[in-house]
Design an enzyme around this catalytic site. Structure first.
Site, PDB file in Angstrom:
ATOM      1  N   HIS A   1       0.731  -1.280   0.150  1.00  0.00           N
ATOM      2  CA  HIS A   1       0.039  -0.112  -0.086  1.00  0.00           C
ATOM      3  C   HIS A   1       0.992   1.367   0.000  1.00  0.00           C
ATOM      4  O   HIS A   1       0.586   2.249  -0.520  1.00  0.00           O
ATOM      5  CB  HIS A   1      -0.854  -0.025   1.201  1.00  0.00           C
ATOM      6  CG  HIS A   1      -2.104  -0.882   1.035  1.00  0.00           C
ATOM      7  ND1 HIS A   1      -2.944  -1.024   2.094  1.00  0.00           N
ATOM      8  CD2 HIS A   1      -2.549  -1.367   0.103  1.00  0.00           C
ATOM      9  CE1 HIS A   1      -4.039  -1.769   1.448  1.00  0.00           C
ATOM     10  NE2 HIS A   1      -3.773  -2.059   0.429  1.00  0.00           N
TER      11      HIS A   1
ATOM     12  N   PRO B   1       0.157 -10.145  -6.771  1.00  0.00           N
ATOM     13  CA  PRO B   1      -0.478 -10.177  -5.590  1.00  0.00           C
ATOM     14  C   PRO B   1      -0.496 -11.459  -4.801  1.00  0.00           C
ATOM     15  O   PRO B   1      -0.397 -12.617  -5.497  1.00  0.00           O
ATOM     16  CB  PRO B   1      -1.889 -10.110  -6.039  1.00  0.00           C
ATOM     17  CG  PRO B   1      -2.066  -9.602  -7.612  1.00  0.00           C
ATOM     18  CD  PRO B   1      -0.547 -10.249  -7.868  1.00  0.00           C
TER      19      PRO B   1
ATOM     20  N   TYR C   1     -10.197   4.430   2.276  1.00  0.00           N
ATOM     21  CA  TYR C   1     -10.580   3.266   2.952  1.00  0.00           C
ATOM     22  C   TYR C   1     -12.055   3.344   3.034  1.00  0.00           C
ATOM     23  O   TYR C   1     -12.758   2.221   2.824  1.00  0.00           O
ATOM     24  CB  TYR C   1      -9.984   3.170   4.425  1.00  0.00           C
ATOM     25  CG  TYR C   1      -8.737   2.216   4.417  1.00  0.00           C
ATOM     26  CD1 TYR C   1      -8.516   1.143   4.660  1.00  0.00           C
ATOM     27  CD2 TYR C   1      -7.340   3.248   3.942  1.00  0.00           C
ATOM     28  CE1 TYR C   1      -7.238   0.456   4.256  1.00  0.00           C
ATOM     29  CE2 TYR C   1      -6.041   2.548   4.108  1.00  0.00           C
ATOM     30  CZ  TYR C   1      -6.136   1.170   4.232  1.00  0.00           C
ATOM     31  OH  TYR C   1      -5.020   0.569   4.021  1.00  0.00           O
TER      32      TYR C   1
ATOM     33  N   ARG D   1       4.084  -0.144 -11.389  1.00  0.00           N
ATOM     34  CA  ARG D   1       4.384  -1.561 -11.253  1.00  0.00           C
ATOM     35  C   ARG D   1       5.624  -1.445 -10.279  1.00  0.00           C
ATOM     36  O   ARG D   1       6.457  -0.546 -10.037  1.00  0.00           O
ATOM     37  CB  ARG D   1       4.789  -2.227 -12.582  1.00  0.00           C
ATOM     38  CG  ARG D   1       3.840  -2.345 -13.437  1.00  0.00           C
ATOM     39  CD  ARG D   1       3.050  -3.456 -13.395  1.00  0.00           C
ATOM     40  NE  ARG D   1       1.921  -3.741 -14.471  1.00  0.00           N
ATOM     41  CZ  ARG D   1       0.987  -2.857 -14.495  1.00  0.00           C
ATOM     42  NH1 ARG D   1       0.419  -1.834 -13.670  1.00  0.00           N
ATOM     43  NH2 ARG D   1      -0.035  -3.091 -15.432  1.00  0.00           N
TER      44      ARG D   1
ATOM     45  N   TYR E   1      11.836  -3.205  -2.907  1.00  0.00           N
ATOM     46  CA  TYR E   1      11.499  -2.822  -4.333  1.00  0.00           C
ATOM     47  C   TYR E   1      10.987  -1.532  -4.398  1.00  0.00           C
ATOM     48  O   TYR E   1      10.591  -0.745  -3.373  1.00  0.00           O
ATOM     49  CB  TYR E   1      10.345  -3.844  -4.755  1.00  0.00           C
ATOM     50  CG  TYR E   1       9.096  -3.786  -3.853  1.00  0.00           C
ATOM     51  CD1 TYR E   1       8.112  -2.878  -4.022  1.00  0.00           C
ATOM     52  CD2 TYR E   1       8.871  -4.900  -2.826  1.00  0.00           C
ATOM     53  CE1 TYR E   1       7.079  -2.593  -3.138  1.00  0.00           C
ATOM     54  CE2 TYR E   1       7.813  -4.678  -2.006  1.00  0.00           C
ATOM     55  CZ  TYR E   1       6.558  -3.954  -2.278  1.00  0.00           C
ATOM     56  OH  TYR E   1       5.807  -3.539  -1.365  1.00  0.00           O
TER      57      TYR E   1
ATOM     58  N   THR F   1      16.357 -11.111  -9.280  1.00  0.00           N
ATOM     59  CA  THR F   1      16.822  -9.367  -8.998  1.00  0.00           C
ATOM     60  C   THR F   1      16.830  -9.456  -7.383  1.00  0.00           C
ATOM     61  O   THR F   1      18.059  -8.780  -7.026  1.00  0.00           O
ATOM     62  CB  THR F   1      15.767  -8.660  -9.571  1.00  0.00           C
ATOM     63  OG1 THR F   1      14.274  -8.939  -9.162  1.00  0.00           O
ATOM     64  CG2 THR F   1      15.680  -8.447 -10.965  1.00  0.00           C
ATOM     65  N   PRO F   2      16.224  -9.587  -6.474  1.00  0.00           N
ATOM     66  CA  PRO F   2      16.485  -9.343  -4.918  1.00  0.00           C
ATOM     67  C   PRO F   2      17.424  -9.752  -4.533  1.00  0.00           C
ATOM     68  O   PRO F   2      18.245  -9.517  -3.741  1.00  0.00           O
ATOM     69  CB  PRO F   2      15.068  -9.626  -4.368  1.00  0.00           C
ATOM     70  CG  PRO F   2      14.143 -10.440  -5.162  1.00  0.00           C
ATOM     71  CD  PRO F   2      14.653 -10.021  -6.625  1.00  0.00           C
TER      72      PRO F   2
ATOM     73  N   PHE G   1       6.196 -11.722  -7.052  1.00  0.00           N
ATOM     74  CA  PHE G   1       6.107 -10.822  -7.876  1.00  0.00           C
ATOM     75  C   PHE G   1       4.752 -10.718  -8.604  1.00  0.00           C
ATOM     76  O   PHE G   1       4.602 -10.650  -9.488  1.00  0.00           O
ATOM     77  CB  PHE G   1       7.095 -11.267  -9.141  1.00  0.00           C
ATOM     78  CG  PHE G   1       8.567 -10.900  -8.805  1.00  0.00           C
ATOM     79  CD1 PHE G   1       9.024 -10.307  -7.246  1.00  0.00           C
ATOM     80  CD2 PHE G   1       9.399 -10.792  -9.749  1.00  0.00           C
ATOM     81  CE1 PHE G   1      10.361 -10.003  -7.410  1.00  0.00           C
ATOM     82  CE2 PHE G   1      10.794 -10.678  -9.611  1.00  0.00           C
ATOM     83  CZ  PHE G   1      11.179 -10.129  -8.107  1.00  0.00           C
TER      84      PHE G   1
ATOM     85  N   TYR H   1       9.322  -3.038  -8.981  1.00  0.00           N
ATOM     86  CA  TYR H   1      10.436  -3.653  -9.239  1.00  0.00           C
ATOM     87  C   TYR H   1      11.545  -3.636  -8.192  1.00  0.00           C
ATOM     88  O   TYR H   1      11.694  -2.644  -7.502  1.00  0.00           O
ATOM     89  CB  TYR H   1      11.114  -2.957 -10.724  1.00  0.00           C
ATOM     90  CG  TYR H   1      10.307  -2.931 -11.852  1.00  0.00           C
ATOM     91  CD1 TYR H   1      10.182  -4.195 -12.652  1.00  0.00           C
ATOM     92  CD2 TYR H   1       9.313  -1.965 -12.144  1.00  0.00           C
ATOM     93  CE1 TYR H   1       9.289  -4.446 -13.468  1.00  0.00           C
ATOM     94  CE2 TYR H   1       8.524  -2.175 -13.190  1.00  0.00           C
ATOM     95  CZ  TYR H   1       8.289  -3.390 -13.905  1.00  0.00           C
ATOM     96  OH  TYR H   1       7.562  -3.673 -14.676  1.00  0.00           O
TER      97      TYR H   1
ATOM     98  N   GLU I   1       0.287   1.983   8.055  1.00  0.00           N
ATOM     99  CA  GLU I   1       1.073   2.937   7.029  1.00  0.00           C
ATOM    100  C   GLU I   1       1.337   4.218   7.225  1.00  0.00           C
ATOM    101  O   GLU I   1       2.303   4.665   6.837  1.00  0.00           O
ATOM    102  CB  GLU I   1      -0.171   2.810   5.806  1.00  0.00           C
ATOM    103  CG  GLU I   1      -0.531   1.522   5.014  1.00  0.00           C
ATOM    104  CD  GLU I   1      -1.903   1.082   4.397  1.00  0.00           C
ATOM    105  OE1 GLU I   1      -2.750   2.141   4.235  1.00  0.00           O
ATOM    106  OE2 GLU I   1      -2.005  -0.085   4.301  1.00  0.00           O
TER     107      GLU I   1
END
Ligand code: FAD
Ligand code: HEM
Length: 406
Positions: free
Chosen positions: A85, A399, A95, A202, A187, A276-277, A397, A204, A137
């Site tokens: 989020h 949901p 919300y 997106r 990311y 990648t990570p 990578f 990454y 958050e």
């Protein structure tokens, strides 16, 4: 805590919602996007089109209700949602919109079964979880030093092909200042402004080491086939993100962050672009903790699709206790066993751990990243080999389907 009045309604309706879950979530997104079309700029519409998101947001509310007494099971799920989020810039004002449409969808799909006390109970459950997310958050935005939705203007300062399908982009702040530091495994969100006026974000993973003034990401071009169109943003980036191009990106987020200090053995298992990570973790370890025993096992389709080879060769020179194992699922004529790869076929994690130099990793921490099927297979193999579940972590990578909670 959920009130005693609501509790029996939630308990009784969890199986019903599970059965009608897809109908509810599909109705929910359709109605919400019709009423608030601007939200299509915030959501990943690729995940809507391929169906993966439908099982995510609303399912999380149901999973929360079904597991309301299991804080241990929910904490990592909540943590992952909070980071996601924050990466897309959710604010408290969002919300009530989601809550209203979710309740509306439950009512519409269940019809007469959705009695006022049942809807009141779900309203309470939704707001319990929403309150938790909003607070977490707010803390994360504050800790990161950004406001919700804040993006950094950056410039592409280098671009490098990593095999046939992946391109690495080095990003520098447009104002020349160093970019904020991050934890390897995290990311960023990248904003794409598409030709037809749509805006999409997106995520990454950062693929370079921490501590540099720049960030690096590596983007796989998602080619389509007869059943699925080509990926929108990955194609856009492959086309537009040439050296000098301007982009807007979020601060780094994400809770998949292997612990880098200490001497405990560490196993990084990846497939495809899931490398990648792991490359970020490996490069950082090579500079900060080069003695650490690390098993870096990677699976690629073949040599043309094997990204980040040079990073692995570089790390090998700096890390005396690094063990690299490469599997090619379908090696091609030019791929040489022993030089380019160690094993033809899928990653043989059980054999790796049974080998003399692999046994020490059984007590270590395992990190997985790759397609869902790969991660499920490896997780199963690790558990069968005796690795405690608590020592296995993974990055998805897309949901997270939360299937283990529903
Ligand atoms: C935490 C995280 C880290 C990530 N790190 C990386 C990384 O380091 N490198 C990287 O390359 N990617 C990474 N990703 C994935 C990345 O965010 C994007 O999902 C990926 O680039 C595809 O986006 P796209 O816009 O190109 O594809 P989209 O347009 O979003 O499409 C996604 C998929 O859905 C399919 N699809 C679209 N429409 C339909 C339809 N109507 N019917 C059936 N199928 C359809 C497409 O064919 C495609 O395969 C990461 C994702 C997350 C969540
Ligand atoms: C209690 C309320 C909510 C729950 C339980 C929830 C749950 C989730 C979950 C499970 C994910 C996927 C995380 C992952 O990547 O694994 C997600 C992502 C996301 N959520 Fe929420 N969410 C809630 C509220 C909201 C609100 C209010 C908004 C804003 C309108 C929102 C927008 C998004 C967006 C844009 C994503 C990114 C994923 C994408 O589009 O692919 N969510 N949420």
């Amino acid at each position: 805590m959920l009130s005693a009045v609501s509790r029996p309604y939630i308990d009784a309706s969890v199986p019903v919602l599970r059965e009608h879950g897809l109908a509810i979530t599909t109705h929910f997104y359709r109605e919400m996007f019709a009423a608030r079309p601007e939200l299509t700029q915030l959501f990943n519409m690729g995940n809507q089109a391929n169906g993966s998101q439908q099982q995510s947001l609303a399912s999380a509310v149901f999973a929360y209700a079904a597991n309301i007494d299991r804080a241990d099971a929910l904490a990592p799920v909540v943590e992952r949602i909070v980071h996601k989020h924050a990466a897309v810039g959710i604010t408290p004002a969002h919300y009530p919109i989601v809550g209203r449409h979710l309740l509306g969808a439950i009512g519409a799909v269940l019809g007469e079964a959705a009695t006022p006390p049942l809807l009141a109970a779900w309203d309470e459950a939704y707001w319990l979880l929403a309150g938790e997310l909003i607070a977490a958050e707010a803390r994360l935005y504050q800790r990161t030093g950004v406001t919700a939705g804040q993006l950094f203007p950056v410039r592409v300062v280098a671009r490098e092909a990593q095999g046939d399908a992946v391109v690495s982009l080095t990003l520098a702040a447009a104002d020349g200042q160093p970019l904020p530091d991050f934890l390897p495994g995290q990311y960023i969100s990248v904003e794409a402004k598409l030709a037809d006026g749509r805006r999409q974000l997106r995520q990454y993973s950062l693929s370079g080491e921490r501590g540099l003034p720049t960030w690096r990401i590596s983007v796989k071009r998602e080619d389509g086939d007869a059943a699925a169109p080509a990926g929108t943003v990955s194609h856009w980036l492959h086309q537009h993100a040439q050296p000098g191009a301007a982009l807007a990106v979020s601060a780094p987020f994400g809770d998949f962050v292997p612990k880098l200090t200490g001497s405990k053995p560490l196993a990084l298992l990846s497939a495809g672009i899931g490398i990648t990570p792991m490359v970020s973790v490996l490069r950082t370890l090579a500079l900060e903790n080069p003695q650490r025993p690390v098993l870096f096992a990677h699976a690629a389709r073949n040599g043309r699709l094997h990204a980040h080879r040079a990073d692995l060769a570089w790390a090998r020179e700096h890390m005396p206790n690094l063990q690299i194992h490469i599997s090619y699922e379908a090696p091609e004529a030019g791929d040489v066993a022993g030089r380019d790869y160690d094993h033809a076929g899928t990653m043989p994690v059980d054999a790796l751990l049974a080998a003399e130099n692999g046994q020490r990793f059984l007590d270590g921490n395992f990190y997985l990243c790759g397609p869902i099927g790969f991660m499920q297979a490896q997780r199963h193999a690790l558990i069968s080999a005796g690795v405690p579940v608590a020592h296995i972590d993974r990055e998805v990578f897309g949901p997270d389907l939360l299937d283990h909670l529903l």
